[in-house]
Design a protein around this motif. Sequence first.
Motif, PDB file in Angstrom:
ATOM      1  N   ILE A  86       0.280  -5.024   7.525  1.00 13.20           N
ATOM      2  CA  ILE A  86       1.107  -3.891   7.119  1.00 13.20           C
ATOM      3  C   ILE A  86       0.476  -2.560   7.529  1.00 13.20           C
ATOM      4  CG2 ILE A  86       2.197  -5.133   5.225  1.00 13.20           C
ATOM      5  CD1 ILE A  86       0.478  -3.580   3.274  1.00 13.20           C
ATOM      6  N   VAL A  87      -0.848  -2.515   7.642  1.00 13.05           N
ATOM      7  CA  VAL A  87      -1.488  -1.309   8.165  1.00 13.05           C
ATOM      8  C   VAL A  87      -1.143  -1.140   9.646  1.00 13.05           C
ATOM      9  CG1 VAL A  87      -3.697  -0.202   8.656  1.00 13.05           C
ATOM     10  CG2 VAL A  87      -3.345  -1.344   6.463  1.00 13.05           C
ATOM     11  N   GLU A  88      -1.176  -2.236  10.396  1.00 14.21           N
ATOM     12  CA  GLU A  88      -0.794  -2.183  11.810  1.00 14.21           C
ATOM     13  C   GLU A  88       0.650  -1.719  11.973  1.00 14.21           C
ATOM     14  OE1 GLU A  88      -1.603  -6.192  13.104  1.00 14.21           O
ATOM     15  OE2 GLU A  88      -3.429  -5.541  14.122  1.00 14.21           O
ATOM     16  N   GLU A  89       1.539  -2.266  11.130  1.00 22.03           N
ATOM     17  CA  GLU A  89       2.953  -1.905  11.215  1.00 22.03           C
ATOM     18  C   GLU A  89       3.169  -0.431  10.888  1.00 22.03           C
ATOM     19  OE1 GLU A  89       4.987  -6.241  10.124  1.00 22.03           O
ATOM     20  OE2 GLU A  89       4.763  -4.713   8.559  1.00 22.03           O
ATOM     21  N   THR A  90       2.431   0.070   9.910  1.00 22.84           N
ATOM     22  CA  THR A  90       2.539   1.481   9.578  1.00 22.84           C
ATOM     23  C   THR A  90       2.102   2.343  10.749  1.00 22.84           C
ATOM     24  OG1 THR A  90       2.175   1.064   7.227  1.00 22.84           O
ATOM     25  CG2 THR A  90       1.718   3.280   8.013  1.00 22.84           C
ATOM     26  N   ARG A  91       0.999   1.984  11.367  1.00 27.25           N
ATOM     27  CA  ARG A  91       0.499   2.751  12.518  1.00 27.25           C
ATOM     28  C   ARG A  91       1.501   2.757  13.656  1.00 27.25           C
ATOM     29  NH1 ARG A  91      -2.630   1.019  16.954  1.00 27.25           N
ATOM     30  NH2 ARG A  91      -2.862  -1.021  15.965  1.00 27.25           N
ATOM     31  N   ALA A  92       2.192   1.624  13.822  1.00 32.97           N
ATOM     32  CA  ALA A  92       3.147   1.495  14.926  1.00 32.97           C
ATOM     33  C   ALA A  92       4.543   1.999  14.564  1.00 32.97           C
ATOM     34  CB  ALA A  92       3.230   0.041  15.365  1.00 32.97           C
ATOM     35  N   GLY A  93       4.756   2.376  13.299  1.00 31.08           N
ATOM     36  CA  GLY A  93       6.076   2.823  12.875  1.00 31.08           C
ATOM     37  C   GLY A  93       7.077   1.707  12.750  1.00 31.08           C
ATOM     38  N   VAL A  94       6.602   0.490  12.551  1.00 34.90           N
ATOM     39  CA  VAL A  94       7.480  -0.675  12.439  1.00 34.90           C
ATOM     40  C   VAL A  94       7.942  -0.822  10.987  1.00 34.90           C
ATOM     41  CG1 VAL A  94       7.604  -3.196  12.632  1.00 34.90           C
ATOM     42  CG2 VAL A  94       6.350  -1.855  14.344  1.00 34.90           C
ATOM     43  N   THR A  95       9.218  -1.109  10.791  1.00 30.90           N
ATOM     44  CA  THR A  95       9.733  -1.351   9.449  1.00 30.90           C
ATOM     45  C   THR A  95       9.222  -2.699   8.951  1.00 30.90           C
ATOM     46  OG1 THR A  95      11.754  -0.097   9.894  1.00 30.90           O
ATOM     47  CG2 THR A  95      11.800  -1.616   8.035  1.00 30.90           C
ATOM     48  N   PRO A  96       8.553  -2.736   7.810  1.00 26.76           N
ATOM     49  CA  PRO A  96       8.005  -4.013   7.320  1.00 26.76           C
ATOM     50  C   PRO A  96       9.115  -4.973   6.894  1.00 26.76           C
ATOM     51  CG  PRO A  96       7.712  -2.291   5.697  1.00 26.76           C
ATOM     52  CD  PRO A  96       8.230  -1.610   6.920  1.00 26.76           C
ATOM     53  N   SER A  97       8.770  -6.250   6.794  1.00 22.48           N
ATOM     54  CA  SER A  97       9.754  -7.275   6.433  1.00 22.48           C
ATOM     55  C   SER A  97       9.878  -7.455   4.927  1.00 22.48           C
ATOM     56  CB  SER A  97       9.364  -8.619   7.069  1.00 22.48           C
ATOM     57  OG  SER A  97       8.078  -9.026   6.627  1.00 22.48           O
ATOM     58  N   PHE A  98       9.138  -6.680   4.154  1.00 23.64           N
ATOM     59  CA  PHE A  98       9.215  -6.751   2.703  1.00 23.64           C
ATOM     60  C   PHE A  98       8.952  -5.360   2.134  1.00 23.64           C
ATOM     61  CE2 PHE A  98       5.015  -8.073   4.143  1.00 23.64           C
ATOM     62  CZ  PHE A  98       4.167  -7.244   3.435  1.00 23.64           C
ATOM     63  N   ASP A  99       9.270  -5.205   0.849  1.00 25.26           N
ATOM     64  CA  ASP A  99       9.157  -3.903   0.197  1.00 25.26           C
ATOM     65  C   ASP A  99       7.980  -3.794  -0.752  1.00 25.26           C
ATOM     66  OD1 ASP A  99      11.922  -2.843   1.061  1.00 25.26           O
ATOM     67  OD2 ASP A  99      12.423  -4.740   0.067  1.00 25.26           O
ATOM     68  N   LEU A 100       7.638  -4.896  -1.398  1.00 23.96           N
ATOM     69  CA  LEU A 100       6.627  -4.895  -2.442  1.00 23.96           C
ATOM     70  C   LEU A 100       5.515  -5.881  -2.130  1.00 23.96           C
ATOM     71  CD1 LEU A 100       8.921  -4.875  -5.614  1.00 23.96           C
ATOM     72  CD2 LEU A 100       7.520  -2.988  -4.793  1.00 23.96           C
ATOM     73  N   PHE A 101       4.292  -5.529  -2.547  1.00 24.70           N
ATOM     74  CA  PHE A 101       3.144  -6.384  -2.309  1.00 24.70           C
ATOM     75  C   PHE A 101       2.269  -6.345  -3.562  1.00 24.70           C
ATOM     76  CE2 PHE A 101       0.003  -7.423   1.415  1.00 24.70           C
ATOM     77  CZ  PHE A 101      -0.137  -8.702   0.930  1.00 24.70           C
ATOM     78  N   PRO A 102       2.174  -7.437  -4.331  1.00 28.63           N
ATOM     79  CA  PRO A 102       1.272  -7.484  -5.483  1.00 28.63           C
ATOM     80  C   PRO A 102      -0.122  -7.945  -5.063  1.00 28.63           C
ATOM     81  CG  PRO A 102       2.746  -9.381  -5.508  1.00 28.63           C
ATOM     82  CD  PRO A 102       3.056  -8.606  -4.262  1.00 28.63           C
ATOM     83  N   LEU A 103      -1.138  -7.155  -5.441  1.00 30.93           N
ATOM     84  CA  LEU A 103      -2.502  -7.431  -5.004  1.00 30.93           C
ATOM     85  C   LEU A 103      -3.510  -6.950  -6.045  1.00 30.93           C
ATOM     86  CD1 LEU A 103      -2.536  -6.146  -1.312  1.00 30.93           C
ATOM     87  CD2 LEU A 103      -2.637  -8.524  -2.033  1.00 30.93           C
ATOM     88  N   PRO A 104      -4.734  -7.472  -6.002  1.00 30.91           N
ATOM     89  CA  PRO A 104      -5.817  -6.830  -6.740  1.00 30.91           C
ATOM     90  C   PRO A 104      -6.083  -5.435  -6.171  1.00 30.91           C
ATOM     91  CG  PRO A 104      -6.416  -9.076  -6.124  1.00 30.91           C
ATOM     92  CD  PRO A 104      -5.167  -8.737  -5.374  1.00 30.91           C
ATOM     93  N   LEU A 105      -6.556  -4.527  -7.008  1.00 33.80           N
ATOM     94  CA  LEU A 105      -6.794  -3.165  -6.554  1.00 33.80           C
ATOM     95  C   LEU A 105      -7.813  -3.078  -5.422  1.00 33.80           C
ATOM     96  CD1 LEU A 105      -6.830  -0.918  -9.759  1.00 33.80           C
ATOM     97  CD2 LEU A 105      -5.038  -1.175  -8.024  1.00 33.80           C
ATOM     98  N   LYS A 109      -7.096  -0.587  -1.957  1.00 34.86           N
ATOM     99  CA  LYS A 109      -7.930   0.523  -1.496  1.00 34.86           C
ATOM    100  C   LYS A 109      -7.946   0.608   0.020  1.00 34.86           C
ATOM    101  CE  LYS A 109     -12.355  -0.029  -1.950  1.00 34.86           C
ATOM    102  NZ  LYS A 109     -13.715  -0.118  -2.528  1.00 34.86           N
ATOM    103  N   ALA A 110      -8.158  -0.513   0.689  1.00 33.65           N
ATOM    104  CA  ALA A 110      -8.187  -0.522   2.152  1.00 33.65           C
ATOM    105  C   ALA A 110      -6.806  -0.223   2.734  1.00 33.65           C
ATOM    106  CB  ALA A 110      -8.690  -1.877   2.653  1.00 33.65           C
ATOM    107  N   ILE A 111      -5.760  -0.753   2.099  1.00 31.82           N
ATOM    108  CA  ILE A 111      -4.399  -0.524   2.586  1.00 31.82           C
ATOM    109  C   ILE A 111      -4.025   0.943   2.425  1.00 31.82           C
ATOM    110  CG2 ILE A 111      -1.966  -1.113   2.206  1.00 31.82           C
ATOM    111  CD1 ILE A 111      -2.972  -3.899   1.313  1.00 31.82           C
ATOM    112  N   ASP A 112      -4.430   1.548   1.329  1.00 31.48           N
ATOM    113  CA  ASP A 112      -4.176   2.966   1.110  1.00 31.48           C
ATOM    114  C   ASP A 112      -4.881   3.800   2.167  1.00 31.48           C
ATOM    115  OD1 ASP A 112      -3.341   5.327  -0.174  1.00 31.48           O
ATOM    116  OD2 ASP A 112      -5.138   5.394  -1.413  1.00 31.48           O
ATOM    117  N   ALA A 113      -6.107   3.427   2.501  1.00 30.45           N
ATOM    118  CA  ALA A 113      -6.843   4.162   3.535  1.00 30.45           C
ATOM    119  C   ALA A 113      -6.125   4.094   4.881  1.00 30.45           C
ATOM    120  CB  ALA A 113      -8.261   3.607   3.660  1.00 30.45           C
TER     121      ALA A 113
END
Length: 343
Positions: A86-105, A109-113
Motif C-alpha cells: 500500500i505504500v508502493e501504491e500510494t507513491r504511484a498514485g494507484v487506487t488501492p483494492s481495499f479501504d480499511l486495514f486493521p493492524l498493530p500500531l 508507524k511505517a505505513i504512516d511514514a
Amino acid sequence: MKRFIGILGVIASTTAIAAPVAAQSTLQDVIAKAGAEGAVAINVSTTRFPLEAGPNLSAALSKEFGVDIKVELINNSPVPVMAGQIVEETRAGVTPSFDLFPLPLAFTKAIDAGGAIERIDWKGIGVDPEFIDPAGNAVWIDTVPRAVFYNTNLLKGEDIPTKLEDLLDPKYKGKIAGPGFGDAYAMVSVPVLGEEKAAEWMKSLYNDQGLTVIRAISDIPNRVANGEFEIGIGIPANRTGLVDKGAPIANAPLESVGGQPYYIFVVKNAPHPNAGALLSYFFCCTAAGKKALFDDMAWAKFDYEGSEQNAVGGNGRGKVPTPEWQLAEQDRVGAAFDAIIGR
C-alpha cells in the motif's frame, strides 16, 4: 528489523506524499457521504471468515445508520507484504483494492511514514480519544489475547499453569509450542512481567525449556489438540474455532494475560474513505457494531462480555501496553525476541 526491511525500503524511495483530504467534521457528514459511496472493503490478510460475514456486517451497519453499504472482507497476502504494497501504491498514485486495514500500531508507524494513511477527524465524528492512536491515524477495535492454552487430556488440576512463570517448570520441558515471531512473545510477556523480566523469561523458555517454534501461529492449536505438545502460546484456544469443534484444548486460567491491540485505519486514496470511517466508528464506538464485530469476526476487546477475549482476560486480567509503547518500543522488543529464537 527484518519484517520492516521491505516497507522501509519503499518509504525511502517515496519522493512525494499527497496532501491529506479535508477532514470530515461530523458523524452525519460521514453517514451521508458513506451512503453515496455504497461499499467498503477490509483487508483481512490471510485470515478466513465465513462467507456470510460480509453480508451480515452490511445488514448491521445499514440498520444502525439507515444507509445501504456493502461490506466486503478481502483476503490477501501476509501483513508485511500488504503493508509494503500500500505504500508502493500510494507513491504511484494507484487506487488501492481495499479501504480499511486493521493492524498493530507497530506496523501503522511505517505505513504512516510512507504517507499511506488517510487523515480522518476521528474525534470529530465521535470516536472516544481513548481509542484513537497518538498519531491520530487509527482506531482501536480488537485485542488478540496472547494467551496460553493446553491439551485438556494431558494436563489436569495442578499441572495446568496459572501464570507465565509456571511455564519454566522443568516438567514442561520440550512440551511447549509457540509462534515463529518475537512480537507475539513480547506481547505475551511484557504487559505482564515488564521488559526486563520478560526478556529473562523468554531466554529461559527457549534455551532451557526447549520451546518449539512453529512458523504459522494458526497451526499451534492443532498441534496441541493432537497431543504433540501439552501447551501452546500466542493465541486463544478457540481463535481458529477448534474448541467449538470439540478439540481437547482450553485456555489456561492465567492471573494476567497480555494482549495485542489491533487498530483500523483508512488507506490513502481509498475508493470509499467515508464508508471506511463509518465502519470503523461502528466497530469501535457503538453497541451494535461491537456485537457485529464479535458475532461475525470473533473480534473484541477484553471487556466485551461473552467473548473469548473476556473469558481469557476479563475482570482486569487482560493487560495491554500503552499506545506510546506500541509505537515507540514494540519494534525494538520484538526484534530482541526474534534474536532469542534465532529468527
